[in-house]
Design a protein around this motif. Sequence first.
Motif, PDB file in Angstrom:
ATOM      1  N   PRO A 116       0.815  -1.230   0.000  1.00 26.16           N
ATOM      2  CA  PRO A 116       0.000   0.000   0.000  1.00 26.16           C
ATOM      3  C   PRO A 116       0.843   1.272   0.000  1.00 26.16           C
ATOM      4  O   PRO A 116       1.856   1.369   0.686  1.00 26.16           O
ATOM      5  CB  PRO A 116      -0.815  -0.135   1.293  1.00 26.16           C
ATOM      6  N   LYS A 117       0.387   2.248  -0.782  1.00 34.85           N
ATOM      7  CA  LYS A 117       1.027   3.563  -0.863  1.00 34.85           C
ATOM      8  C   LYS A 117      -0.053   4.635  -0.775  1.00 34.85           C
ATOM      9  O   LYS A 117      -1.251   4.339  -0.824  1.00 34.85           O
ATOM     10  CB  LYS A 117       1.803   3.706  -2.171  1.00 34.85           C
ATOM     11  N   LEU A 118       0.358   5.874  -0.684  1.00 38.44           N
ATOM     12  CA  LEU A 118      -0.607   6.963  -0.596  1.00 38.44           C
ATOM     13  C   LEU A 118      -1.164   7.331  -1.970  1.00 38.44           C
ATOM     14  O   LEU A 118      -2.339   7.692  -2.091  1.00 38.44           O
ATOM     15  CB  LEU A 118       0.046   8.191   0.053  1.00 38.44           C
ATOM     16  N   THR A 119      -0.323   7.280  -2.993  1.00 44.48           N
ATOM     17  CA  THR A 119      -0.751   7.657  -4.338  1.00 44.48           C
ATOM     18  C   THR A 119      -0.133   6.707  -5.354  1.00 44.48           C
ATOM     19  O   THR A 119       0.698   5.853  -5.025  1.00 44.48           O
ATOM     20  CB  THR A 119      -0.329   9.097  -4.679  1.00 44.48           C
ATOM     21  N   GLY A 120      -0.544   6.892  -6.609  1.00 42.80           N
ATOM     22  CA  GLY A 120       0.031   6.109  -7.699  1.00 42.80           C
ATOM     23  C   GLY A 120      -0.810   4.908  -8.063  1.00 42.80           C
ATOM     24  O   GLY A 120      -1.865   4.632  -7.469  1.00 42.80           O
ATOM     25  N   ASP A 121      -0.351   4.178  -9.090  1.00 41.74           N
ATOM     26  CA  ASP A 121      -1.048   2.983  -9.547  1.00 41.74           C
ATOM     27  C   ASP A 121      -0.905   1.868  -8.520  1.00 41.74           C
ATOM     28  O   ASP A 121       0.183   1.626  -7.994  1.00 41.74           O
ATOM     29  CB  ASP A 121      -0.468   2.504 -10.880  1.00 41.74           C
ATOM     30  N   VAL A 122      -2.001   1.171  -8.278  1.00 42.26           N
ATOM     31  CA  VAL A 122      -1.942   0.011  -7.388  1.00 42.26           C
ATOM     32  C   VAL A 122      -1.117  -1.097  -8.029  1.00 42.26           C
ATOM     33  O   VAL A 122      -0.307  -1.753  -7.369  1.00 42.26           O
ATOM     34  CB  VAL A 122      -3.365  -0.489  -7.061  1.00 42.26           C
ATOM     35  N   PHE A 123      -1.304  -1.284  -9.334  1.00 46.96           N
ATOM     36  CA  PHE A 123      -0.580  -2.316 -10.073  1.00 46.96           C
ATOM     37  C   PHE A 123       0.184  -1.627 -11.219  1.00 46.96           C
ATOM     38  O   PHE A 123      -0.313  -1.561 -12.345  1.00 46.96           O
ATOM     39  CB  PHE A 123      -1.547  -3.363 -10.623  1.00 46.96           C
ATOM     40  N   PRO A 124       1.381  -1.095 -10.967  1.00 47.24           N
ATOM     41  CA  PRO A 124       2.081  -0.245 -11.948  1.00 47.24           C
ATOM     42  C   PRO A 124       2.358  -0.933 -13.283  1.00 47.24           C
ATOM     43  O   PRO A 124       2.137  -0.327 -14.342  1.00 47.24           O
ATOM     44  CB  PRO A 124       3.386   0.116 -11.218  1.00 47.24           C
ATOM     45  N   ALA A 125       2.864  -2.158 -13.270  1.00 45.30           N
ATOM     46  CA  ALA A 125       3.202  -2.836 -14.527  1.00 45.30           C
ATOM     47  C   ALA A 125       1.959  -3.087 -15.364  1.00 45.30           C
ATOM     48  O   ALA A 125       1.954  -2.898 -16.587  1.00 45.30           O
ATOM     49  CB  ALA A 125       3.927  -4.154 -14.233  1.00 45.30           C
ATOM     50  N   GLN A 126       0.892  -3.494 -14.713  1.00 45.71           N
ATOM     51  CA  GLN A 126      -0.342  -3.756 -15.430  1.00 45.71           C
ATOM     52  C   GLN A 126      -0.956  -2.458 -15.951  1.00 45.71           C
ATOM     53  O   GLN A 126      -1.537  -2.430 -17.042  1.00 45.71           O
ATOM     54  CB  GLN A 126      -1.350  -4.480 -14.510  1.00 45.71           C
ATOM     55  N   ALA A 127      -0.828  -1.382 -15.182  1.00 48.20           N
ATOM     56  CA  ALA A 127      -1.342  -0.083 -15.629  1.00 48.20           C
ATOM     57  C   ALA A 127      -0.598   0.397 -16.862  1.00 48.20           C
ATOM     58  O   ALA A 127      -1.200   0.934 -17.804  1.00 48.20           O
ATOM     59  CB  ALA A 127      -1.221   0.940 -14.494  1.00 48.20           C
ATOM     60  N   GLU A 128       0.713   0.186 -16.889  1.00 52.95           N
ATOM     61  CA  GLU A 128       1.492   0.593 -18.056  1.00 52.95           C
ATOM     62  C   GLU A 128       1.055  -0.167 -19.295  1.00 52.95           C
ATOM     63  O   GLU A 128       0.907   0.425 -20.377  1.00 52.95           O
ATOM     64  CB  GLU A 128       2.979   0.361 -17.792  1.00 52.95           C
ATOM     65  N   MET A 129       0.832  -1.467 -19.160  1.00 51.58           N
ATOM     66  CA  MET A 129       0.383  -2.243 -20.312  1.00 51.58           C
ATOM     67  C   MET A 129      -1.018  -1.820 -20.732  1.00 51.58           C
ATOM     68  O   MET A 129      -1.326  -1.722 -21.929  1.00 51.58           O
ATOM     69  CB  MET A 129       0.406  -3.745 -20.014  1.00 51.58           C
ATOM     70  N   ALA A 130      -1.890  -1.546 -19.775  1.00 54.57           N
ATOM     71  CA  ALA A 130      -3.260  -1.143 -20.101  1.00 54.57           C
ATOM     72  C   ALA A 130      -3.278   0.162 -20.873  1.00 54.57           C
ATOM     73  O   ALA A 130      -4.136   0.376 -21.735  1.00 54.57           O
ATOM     74  CB  ALA A 130      -4.084  -1.017 -18.825  1.00 54.57           C
ATOM     75  N   ARG A 131      -2.329   1.049 -20.583  1.00 53.63           N
ATOM     76  CA  ARG A 131      -2.284   2.328 -21.282  1.00 53.63           C
ATOM     77  C   ARG A 131      -1.669   2.202 -22.666  1.00 53.63           C
ATOM     78  O   ARG A 131      -2.079   2.888 -23.598  1.00 53.63           O
ATOM     79  CB  ARG A 131      -1.481   3.338 -20.451  1.00 53.63           C
ATOM     80  N   ASN A 132      -0.681   1.338 -22.808  1.00 52.76           N
ATOM     81  CA  ASN A 132       0.067   1.257 -24.068  1.00 52.76           C
ATOM     82  C   ASN A 132      -0.307   0.077 -24.949  1.00 52.76           C
ATOM     83  O   ASN A 132      -0.136   0.142 -26.174  1.00 52.76           O
ATOM     84  CB  ASN A 132       1.573   1.198 -23.759  1.00 52.76           C
ATOM     85  N   ASN A 133      -0.796  -0.994 -24.352  1.00 53.09           N
ATOM     86  CA  ASN A 133      -1.121  -2.194 -25.116  1.00 53.09           C
ATOM     87  C   ASN A 133      -2.243  -2.952 -24.406  1.00 53.09           C
ATOM     88  O   ASN A 133      -2.033  -4.035 -23.852  1.00 53.09           O
ATOM     89  CB  ASN A 133       0.123  -3.083 -25.252  1.00 53.09           C
ATOM     90  N   PRO A 134      -3.469  -2.390 -24.389  1.00 57.74           N
ATOM     91  CA  PRO A 134      -4.562  -3.032 -23.639  1.00 57.74           C
ATOM     92  C   PRO A 134      -4.874  -4.441 -24.095  1.00 57.74           C
ATOM     93  O   PRO A 134      -5.322  -5.266 -23.294  1.00 57.74           O
ATOM     94  CB  PRO A 134      -5.754  -2.085 -23.883  1.00 57.74           C
TER      95      PRO A 134
END
Length: 246
Positions: A116-134
């Motif tokens: 857990p963090k205060l901000t940012g993507d919960v799942f960073p690697a998956q978020a990057e793929m979702a933005r660039n290669n859904p």
Amino acid sequence: LKLLKYIFRKLRRRAGILENPFTEIPLKIEKTVHKIPFSPDELHRILDAVRDDDFIRPIIITALCTALRRSRCCLLQWTDVDLGEGFISVDPGKGGDTTEIPIFPLLHDELMKAGPKLTGDVFPAQAEMARNNPDGIGYRISAALQRAGFVANDSDGDDLIVAGNEIRMRHPTGQRRVNLRGAHSFRVTWITLAILNGVPVEVVQAVTGHRTVAVIFKHYFRPRRKGLREALQAKMPLLLMSGSPA
């Protein structure tokens, strides 16, 4: 055709057209192929298949526990997550109001693994793929389902009779193949299981963000025979179930 009808109706006076030339053309018969929900046994198979897959397991568990769409699962933000109160607050996906979704224990464990963090993507690697290669997310979900024993039938034959483990089928119109099971199936599963187990449809609507109950019953409540029978047996009078007046 609907678009052309609309354009000519709106521009008819300005263009000096007396009649809309597309009005008399009939629309093609629409045949909807609904996603098939997973049974509890199938969900166990899927979770076993992704146990060691740290990339796609968090997305599948999030989809299963929240009924969120694939993109919302991948792009979930820590500011959306309240671990203290046990809720996720998020727009469910089509510009609706923010909805409140309880965090089930299965999802809670996955969120704790993410750190857990205060901000940012919960799942960073998956978020990057979702933005660039859904499509890459969809591919990995399909691969996970195949590891769980589901079949990706890509043949061009007459396969309108859907096998129990099939992921895709030929559309009834014959024009394309459609997914029967995928990321959206977890949304259908959540809704179907909730309603079958007595959750008021108004609560389901509040979680999923659907504007009308009619949409839920038309597209998302897809009980299979076993689930329907078990739900009715649990709720209907014993007389109807046993055949005995005792």
